[in-house]
Scaffold this active site. Structure first.
Site, PDB file in Angstrom:
ATOM      1  N   ASP A  38      -7.468  26.633   0.808  1.00 52.41           N
ATOM      2  CA  ASP A  38      -6.907  25.434   1.445  1.00 52.41           C
ATOM      3  C   ASP A  38      -5.476  25.649   1.952  1.00 52.41           C
ATOM      4  OD1 ASP A  38      -7.662  22.944   2.326  1.00 52.41           O
ATOM      5  OD2 ASP A  38      -6.974  21.875   0.533  1.00 52.41           O
ATOM      6  N   ASP A  89      -7.657  13.039  -2.308  1.00 53.60           N
ATOM      7  CA  ASP A  89      -8.249  14.266  -1.774  1.00 53.60           C
ATOM      8  C   ASP A  89      -7.962  14.416  -0.272  1.00 53.60           C
ATOM      9  OD1 ASP A  89      -9.611  16.630  -1.804  1.00 53.60           O
ATOM     10  OD2 ASP A  89     -11.616  15.731  -1.893  1.00 53.60           O
ATOM     11  N   LYS A 122     -12.651  16.387  -6.849  1.00 58.32           N
ATOM     12  CA  LYS A 122     -13.838  16.935  -6.188  1.00 58.32           C
ATOM     13  C   LYS A 122     -14.904  17.253  -7.231  1.00 58.32           C
ATOM     14  CE  LYS A 122     -11.469  19.258  -2.335  1.00 58.32           C
ATOM     15  NZ  LYS A 122     -12.098  18.519  -1.237  1.00 58.32           N
ATOM     16  N   ARG A 127      -3.239  15.971   5.088  1.00 55.37           N
ATOM     17  CA  ARG A 127      -2.524  15.165   6.096  1.00 55.37           C
ATOM     18  C   ARG A 127      -1.204  14.634   5.542  1.00 55.37           C
ATOM     19  NH1 ARG A 127      -7.744  11.550   6.771  1.00 55.37           N
ATOM     20  NH2 ARG A 127      -8.592  13.572   6.173  1.00 55.37           N
ATOM     21  N   ASP A 172      -6.860  22.916  -4.014  1.00 58.79           N
ATOM     22  CA  ASP A 172      -7.142  21.488  -3.816  1.00 58.79           C
ATOM     23  C   ASP A 172      -8.254  21.035  -4.758  1.00 58.79           C
ATOM     24  OD1 ASP A 172      -7.494  18.940  -2.895  1.00 58.79           O
ATOM     25  OD2 ASP A 172      -8.391  19.510  -0.968  1.00 58.79           O
ATOM     26  N   LYS A 232      -0.846  23.939   6.874  1.00 57.62           N
ATOM     27  CA  LYS A 232      -1.168  23.307   5.594  1.00 57.62           C
ATOM     28  C   LYS A 232      -1.236  24.406   4.536  1.00 57.62           C
ATOM     29  CE  LYS A 232      -5.049  21.044   3.116  1.00 57.62           C
ATOM     30  NZ  LYS A 232      -6.323  20.294   3.220  1.00 57.62           N
ATOM     31  N   GLU A 265      -5.247  15.024   1.076  1.00 55.38           N
ATOM     32  CA  GLU A 265      -3.859  15.407   0.784  1.00 55.38           C
ATOM     33  C   GLU A 265      -3.241  16.257   1.882  1.00 55.38           C
ATOM     34  OE1 GLU A 265      -6.378  17.149  -0.103  1.00 55.38           O
ATOM     35  OE2 GLU A 265      -5.708  19.156   0.443  1.00 55.38           O
TER      36      GLU A 265
HETATM   37  N1  BES Z   1      -9.352  20.716   1.849  1.00 58.73           N
HETATM   38  C1  BES Z   1     -10.223  19.627   2.110  1.00 58.73           C
HETATM   39  C2  BES Z   1     -11.086  19.859   3.342  1.00 58.73           C
HETATM   40  C3  BES Z   1     -12.347  20.640   3.122  1.00 58.73           C
HETATM   41  C4  BES Z   1     -13.402  20.073   2.451  1.00 58.73           C
HETATM   42  C5  BES Z   1     -12.479  21.895   3.647  1.00 58.73           C
HETATM   43  C6  BES Z   1     -14.572  20.801   2.283  1.00 58.73           C
HETATM   44  C7  BES Z   1     -13.646  22.598   3.488  1.00 58.73           C
HETATM   45  C8  BES Z   1     -14.691  22.059   2.813  1.00 58.73           C
HETATM   46  C9  BES Z   1      -9.423  18.360   2.346  1.00 58.73           C
HETATM   47  O1  BES Z   1      -8.235  18.266   1.642  1.00 58.73           O
HETATM   48  C10 BES Z   1     -10.274  17.222   1.913  1.00 58.73           C
HETATM   49  O2  BES Z   1     -10.570  17.140   0.755  1.00 58.73           O
HETATM   50  N2  BES Z   1     -10.647  16.365   2.862  1.00 58.73           N
HETATM   51  C11 BES Z   1     -11.468  15.259   2.569  1.00 58.73           C
HETATM   52  C12 BES Z   1     -10.890  14.043   3.270  1.00 58.73           C
HETATM   53  C13 BES Z   1     -11.512  12.743   2.872  1.00 58.73           C
HETATM   54  C14 BES Z   1     -11.227  12.435   1.410  1.00 58.73           C
HETATM   55  C15 BES Z   1     -10.962  11.638   3.754  1.00 58.73           C
HETATM   56  C16 BES Z   1     -12.867  15.549   3.072  1.00 58.73           C
HETATM   57  O3  BES Z   1     -13.015  16.132   4.138  1.00 58.73           O
HETATM   58  O4  BES Z   1     -13.811  15.214   2.364  1.00 58.73           O
HETATM   59 ZN    ZN Z   2      -7.341  20.024   1.128  1.00 60.65          ZN
HETATM   60 MN    MN Z   3      -8.554  17.476  -0.287  1.00 59.05          MN
END
Ligand code: BES
Ligand code: ZN
Ligand code: MN
Length: 498
Positions: A290, A349, A279, A353, A272, A267, A351
């Site tokens: 990210d 968010d 966020k 996946r 992000d 990834k 994204e």
């Molecule tokens: N890059 C983030 C994952 C992340 C979040 C890593 C916080 C470290 C700390 C990812 O893209 C993301 O935002 N995931 C969301 C998914 C949700 C919206 C289904 C998450 O984990 O909140």
């Molecule tokens: Zn992300």
């Molecule tokens: Mn995200």
């Protein structure tokens, strides 16, 4: 850092300091500690007895004494290594790093280490070099003043009676891996205004040229043609065009099974923001990391280019920036991925996946039969496992076990989470094939895993959620804080095992 192996006369090494491992509850009265104790006029036993040095992991004690005719160094560094029964090659990396880092911080530049590990010399040497090299990395690249410019220039590794060729080969292998990990960490530490998708693609190309890998960069137009609308949807709100980095390593002689292709997929979300599902601003800056999965794939491929294992390896990194904008994806948009599946984007968010969906499908289209993806995919994995274990899921238990076992050998922890039909049902969409999230607050890491699984056809697949392990919030005795290059050592070893 220059490294050199010796197989005798440790105490006579012409260095600033002799570093030696001390196990828990040792008194300093036997073996090499006894010799050093004598040469230092009883200082070792005294530090253990009178200063409470316990030989715990990460513990160090620097002893200074008068040089004598029998010893050329004027310092001894005791490096704690914990329980002797549990000591393994993976710990050698930590003790070498701890020694190199603490001596560097004392402005010394030349040291010798006796790691006291009975494993195969080449393995010990590789772990020691890797640990020493990665210990020197700092995140202060953009400081114009007060930068840490101290460095260890010469590292001498002592393994009693080792074959010179084993020492040499091990040190050079460990150097390739350690420098590649630092390459990964440098990328992960770069600010996103500098490391755009275009810039990381350029750096991948340059690296590929240096280590003899084939490198192809797919443009948005090419990705569009291939039907990668899932990946491209993430990038719609960004001024920065998406790029897909494709690296190929082909061995001179292939000892793998015919038709098998190992592939690493990363990834590469350069930043992000969350997109329209934006966020909160607190800690959003952390999201420059990210792209750590992508950076680990690039570092692993770099090491593979240098080490030349005997199976082919494909590396794929999907690089995008996730921004809110008039052109950005909306929650409720539907896109069609490269494999023909339709995705309802419920949260912009989620994204990572969407990027991986097309990246793993592309890897498989290129012939990958075994795919390992790495992604800072979910906040939920940080809640579940913290920073000590990477979450692992997969569609093939033998592959998952192989990754977990390989991780143990190199000192990387993986902890498996379950996947299965019952979880896959939770990402079925009412209006399309799948949606990009399950229900909020419920098995979020698994939802991410089973989503990616939808884009794997026949390949064996393992998914590493490195959101909790790719970045260290604090320094350790052997590592600076910041990017960890998690996964690099495991991936390289998988390629070496074939
Ligand atoms: N890059 C983030 C994952 C992340 C979040 C890593 C916080 C470290 C700390 C990812 O893209 C993301 O935002 N995931 C969301 C998914 C949700 C919206 C289904 C998450 O984990 O909140
Ligand atoms: Zn992300
Ligand atoms: Mn995200």
């Amino acid at each position: 850092m220059r490294s050199q192996g010796i197989n005798k006369n440790f105490t006579e090494a012409k260095v600033d300091a002799l570093a030696v491992v001390v196990f828990k509850d040792e008194k300093g009265t036997a073996g090499v500690l006894k010799d050093l104790n004598r040469l230092s006029g009883g200082m070792i036993a005294s530090v253990i007895k009178d200063e409470g040095f316990k030989g715990g992991k990460g513990e160090t004690a620097l002893i200074r004494f008068k040089k004598t005719a029998k010893i050329s160094a004027s310092r001894i560094l005791l490096v704690g290594a914990g329980d002797k029964k549990e000591y393994s090659v993976a710990d050698v990396s930590v003790v070498a790093g701890t020694a190199a880092r603490s001596l560097r911080d004392k402005s010394l530049s030349k040291f010798a280490l006796d790691p006291r590990c009975g494993s195969a010399a080449a393995e010990v040497a590789a772990a020691a070099a890797e640990g020493a090299i990665t210990s020197q990395f700092e995140i202060d690249k953009y400081k114009t003043k007060g930068k840490n410019d101290k460095e260890i220039k010469t590292f001498v590794l002592f393994i009693d009676g080792a074959k010179p060729a084993d020492l040499r080969n091990g040190l050079s292998r460990g150097t390739a891996i350690g420098e590649s990990m630092n390459f990964t960490r440098e990328l992960a530490n770069e600010p996103p205004n500098i490391l755009t998708p275009t810039e990381i693609a350029k750096r991948a190309q340059k690296m590929a040229k240096e280590v003899g890998l084939k490198c192809q960069i797919l443009t948005e137009a090419q990705m569009k043609k291939l039907g990668m609308n899932s990946l491209l949807s993430v990038s719609l709100g960004s001024e920065q065009p998406a790029k897909m980095i494709v690296l190929r390593y082909t061995p001179k002689k292939n000892t793998g099974k015919k038709g098998e292709l190992l592939s690493f997929v990363g990834k590469g979300v350069m930043f992000d923001t969350g997109g329209i599902s934006i966020k909160p601003s607190a800690n959003m800056d952390a999201m420059k990391y990210d792209m750590s999965g992508g950076a680990s794939v690039l570092g692993a491929m770099r090491a593979i280019g240098l080490l030349k294992p005997t199976i082919p390896v494909l590396g794929v990194v999907g690089c995008v920036e996730n921004m809110p904008d008039g052109k950005a994806s909306r929650p409720s948009d539907v896109v069609t991925a490269m494999n023909g599946k339709t995705i309802e984007i419920l949260n912009t968010d989620a994204e990572g996946r969407l990027v991986l969906a097309d990246a793993v499908a592309y890897a498989e289209k290129q012939g990958a039969t075994k795919i390992v993806d790495l992604a800072t995919l979910t906040g939920a994995v940080v809640v579940a496992l913290g920073s000590h274990n990477t979450g692992i899921m997969g569609n093939d238990q033998a592959l998952v076990d192989e990754i977990i076992e390989t991780g143990k050998e190199v000192g990387e922890g993986f902890w498996q989470l379950p996947i299965g039909e019952e979880y896959s049902k939770e990402i079925k969409s009412d209006i399309a094939d799948v949606k990009n999230m399950g229900s909020k607050g419920r098995a979020g890491t698994i939802a991410g895993g089973v989503f990616i699984q939808e884009f794997i056809d026949k390949a064996k697949w393992g998914h590493l959620d490195i959101a909790g392990t790719a970045w260290a919030d604090g320094a350790k005795p052997n590592q600076s804080k910041g990017p960890t290059a998690v996964g690099v050592r495991t991936l390289v070893r998988m390629a070496e095992k074939g």
